[in-house]
Design an enzyme around this catalytic site. Structure first.
Site, PDB file in Angstrom:
ATOM      1  N   TYR A 388       0.853  -1.196   0.000  1.00 14.21           N
ATOM      2  CA  TYR A 388       0.000   0.000   0.000  1.00 14.21           C
ATOM      3  C   TYR A 388       0.885   1.241   0.000  1.00 14.21           C
ATOM      4  O   TYR A 388       1.766   1.393   0.840  1.00 14.21           O
ATOM      5  CB  TYR A 388      -0.891  -0.031   1.241  1.00 14.21           C
ATOM      6  N   CYS A 389       0.680   2.130  -0.956  1.00  9.89           N
ATOM      7  CA  CYS A 389       1.399   3.405  -1.039  1.00  9.89           C
ATOM      8  C   CYS A 389       2.907   3.170  -1.031  1.00  9.89           C
ATOM      9  O   CYS A 389       3.421   2.405  -1.846  1.00  9.89           O
ATOM     10  CB  CYS A 389       0.943   4.333   0.077  1.00  9.89           C
TER      11      CYS A 389
END
Length: 652
Positions: A388-389
């Site tokens: 994530y990210c």
């Protein structure tokens, strides 16, 4: 250009409902705390709202009817007393000789804007034309106001965007005076933006910085941010005889004390939530830990599970429980309920002892060590991985490293709002140039880490009209407490970043884009993301100001294996944390492959609701085999403690 106030952690782009509307908890984000209406939750309604004064025009009988002059005088005196306490809270932590963090930022901002001013002042004719344009706008507003005062109906010279919540109160339209104030402000803001846009010969990065700075100044000086120029605040003050200002000053004092002299604006009632009590409650155990991370394995909720487990790599800029909020919003719980064997890395909140830990340490002691432990716990040599990210950026570099070293333990990869190429990384790039990086690195060298609040502030400045100024008005002028909102609690739960790791990230991603260019090294190995050939699911979100969808698309196209690119509605958090049961937003998929994001979007198929079911279909097709539900640790690893573990509870 570190921001001047301490705000909650990044990500973070949910946009919650405006505080004045008494938001109720809903999925969205840090940004979710993002995209005002697009990212956040809906307003709660009258049950949760504080009583509001009658909607009479400011200054009229309705505004005066609830005012007690004697009470107002006492409240104004008390406000001044509370103001003294606020000033003391600001000054007490400071001592002679201490350098204010804002000094370098202000100098950099003035230097940037001066380049724009030099362009216009270099030619007297240009200067006159610019001034004439502004004065013409003011004269048009003045003429229209005179006509309205005379009883004529006239079309406005300019009006705010329909999504601009600052001027939604009817007082801005009903009163010719406040309408004129609003329009004069909008004329000025547009003129200032045009001055930057039309300045020729500026370095693109310098121009980008100037655009960002002008927008921040314009947002700050909006008449909606001041008591005497906001009709709603005037009514509030009159109807409560100034009690709102006393409460607001108390809130300001409390926030200054909490921030140890730095204004730490509260966006939510933090007392309403506790990690492990009503957040991050999916059953599981910590089965391994080292100085950088704890590894959590979650209890199976189905009789059989997918044979190949899933390892989730969250960002270290935020805490992992954005994926495990309340049970209704928890992506992790939903995965477990779908029969996925889920393992999650919970990064440590580092201090100066970990200053030398770099990107390659996070790869080896984070992802690769976690893969070792997942194999021990499940008996499976391979695992799927999800990042994530910035956790996805780390995962991508790890995959490139593994491709170069012949390590095939990751069977497939899912990237959630992940940038691999940072050419079009959006407004965060205004904070990254050699001069600003040198300043950041000097500060990190002194402390050993970057305070989480610093990067959090940068993320919040991306949406200052959603994440800063509404709370200034709500907390300090209306005197109201922020509404309990789980996403904003998470957003405020910031983490520190080790100096070496953060420097590598800023330099090799935002400054030089070396990871995408194949010029970065990890563990002595040149990173080439083109060598990543595993199946990939790449999710972007349409209104993402942290990982813009075009940037995510370009990065996904650098990979060699099969890639399913999906675009979800909303923003960086709300678009990701979107349970199917809520029936919100939409997603696009199956656009034509190629280098153009616009062509992909034009040809993509839109589907209503959450992207989660689409992902589970893709995921299940990778390795469809199932096995009986596994015991935590697989009788090989002894659980250390219950999820969510100690690391995630450590506060900055």
């Amino acid at each position: 250009m570190a921001p001047p106030v301490e705000m909650p952690a990044p990500h973070l782009t949910v946009v919650p409902p405006a505080p004045a509307e008494a938001p109720k908890p809903a999925a969205g984000t840090a940004s979710e705390t993002k995209g005002a209406s697009a990212e956040g939750a809906s307003a709660a309604g009258s049950k949760t709202r504080a009583p509001s004064p009658a909607a009479a025009p400011a200054g009229g009988d309705g505004a005066r009817s609830g005012m007690d002059v004697e009470v107002l005088a006492r409240n104004l005196a008390q406000m001044m007393e509370e103001g003294g306490k606020a000033m003391a809270a600001y000054l007490t932590p400071r001592h002679p000789g201490k350098t204010d963090d804002m000094a370098e930022d202000i100098a950099d901002a003035l230097k940037t804007v001066s380049h724009v001013a030099e362009y216009w002042m270099a030619d007297p004719q240009r200067t006159v034309e610019a001034q004439s344009r502004l004065m013409a706008g003011y004269l048009s507003v003045w003429a229209n106001t005179m006509k309205r005062l005379a009883g004529e109906e006239v079309a406005p010279v300019t009006k705010p965007d329909a999504r601009d919540a600052r001027f939604k109160d009817q007082g801005w339209n009903d009163s010719p005076i406040f309408d004129a104030l609003k329009q004069a402000y909008l004329v000025t803001a547009k003129w200032a933006e045009d001055m930057v846009e039309e300045a020729e010969g500026l370095d693109p990065h310098l121009k980008h910085k100037a655009e960002f700075l002008v927008r921040q100044v314009s947002n700050a000086i909006s008449p909606s941010n001041f008591v005497m120029t906001n009709p709603e605040l005037i009514r509030e003050t009159m109807s409560s005889s100034g009690e709102n200002l006393v409460k607001g000053m108390r809130n300001l004092t409390a926030d200054l004390i909490e921030g140890k002299g730095t204004l730490k604006i509260r966006q939510t009632d933090t007392s309403a939530f506790e990690v492990g009590r009503n957040l991050a409650t999916t059953p599981g155990k910590v089965i391994f830990e080292n100085e950088l991370m704890q590894l959590i394995q979650y209890e199976a909720a189905t009789a059989s599970v997918k044979k190949t487990p899933l390892l989730i790599v969250p960002p270290w800029i935020n805490k992992f429980y954005i994926l495990d909020l309340t049970a209704e919003k928890s992506f992790i719980k939903w995965l477990v309920d779908q029969g996925v064997s889920v393992f999650v890395i919970s990064w440590v909140n580092p201090d100066a002892r970990l200053a030398a830990k770099g990107f390659d340490d996070y790869m080896r002691e984070g992802i690769m060590t976690a893969l070792d432990q997942v194999a021990i716990a499940t008996g499976e040599r391979q695992a799927h991985a999800m990042g994530y990210c910035v956790g996805g950026t780390l995962l991508a570099t790890t995959l490139a490293y593994m491709a170069a070293t012949g390590d095939d333990r990751i069977a497939s990869a899912t990237f959630l709002t992940t940038q691999i190429d940072f050419t079009h990384a959006g407004d965060l790039k205004v904070f990254v140039d050699e001069e600003q990086l040198a300043s950041i690195e000097r500060k990190m060298k002194d402390m050993g880490y970057l305070e989480g609040s610093k990067m959090a502030s940068a993320f919040n400045l991306l949406r200052s009209n959603d994440l800063i100024w509404p709370y200034v008005v709500n907390n300090y002028m209306k005197g109201r407490a922020p509404f309990p909102f789980d996403l904003l609690f998470w957003n405020a739960d910031s983490t520190r970043m080790p100096a070496a790791n953060h420097s590598f990230y800023l330099r090799n991603c935002y400054l030089t884009n070396n990871i995408a260019r194949g010029l970065a090294e990890l563990g002595g190995v040149r990173i080439d993301v083109h060598k990543i050939s595993v199946p990939v699911y790449s999710l972007a979100t349409k209104e993402d100001h942290i990982a813009p969808p075009n940037s995510v698309y370009i990065g996904a196209n650098l990979l060699s294996g099969p890639v399913r690119y999906v675009l979800a509605g909303s923003g960086h958090i709300a678009g990701v944390v979107n349970p199917p049961a809520r029936g919100k937003y939409q997603y696009w998929a199956d656009g034509p492959t190629g280098p153009s994001f616009d062509l992909w979007l034009e040809g993509a198929r839109e589907s209503a609701g959450s992207w989660w079911p689409d992902w589970i279909s893709w995921f299940s097709a990778q390795h469809p085999d199932e096995v009986p539900a596994r015991a935590i640790g697989g009788d090989r690893l002894t659980p250390i403690e219950d999820a969510p573990g100690r690391y995630v509870r450590a506060r900055s």
